[in-house]
Design a protein around this motif. Sequence first.
Motif: not given
Length: 187
Positions: A74-78, A94-96
């Motif tokens: 998922s994308v946590e932030e930009i 991103c993180t899993d």
Amino acid sequence: MERIRLEILNLSPSQLQAGSFTLVLNEVSGDRRLPIIIGMFEAQAIAIEMEKLAPTRPLTHDLFKSFAKAFDFSVEEIHISDIQEGVFFSKVICTDGIRQKYIDARPSDAVAIALRFNAPIYTTEEVLTVAGISSDEVTDVEPEEPKSKNNLTTLSTEELQNMLNEAIANEEYERAAQIRDEIEKRN
């Protein structure tokens, strides 16, 4: 390094470069704005997601979302991390759930991805100092109401629905959003 949260304020045709758009990000807890010149396709990808339009085919950013979800990322932030010689740099974080990965991206692509993942957008004080402008420096001019047959208010709902279908089929999503808004006003 302190992060400063941004939100999308505006997306409009660029007055500086023909065929380009200006994406204006607003400081959430302040009065500075960060204008970024972006390409037409990236602007279209951002506008589609902002307007919640369903394109007939998935766009590249939709593919990125599907790919990430398929691999449980998922994308946590930009993070718009730097500006060098007028060129912005950003990262998609991103993180899993176990590992965190930083992916280099153009800010326009990063913002289009952030919208699809409902991820926050951040920058640094340094970037805002170099490229930010105060809201006092900005003058907003209301666009003129279109005249002649382009004035959507003079058309019937059936004509508008036909135009909406045609605009979506031709992937003219900004026009489709305008038509959709006019239809919604009448309902």
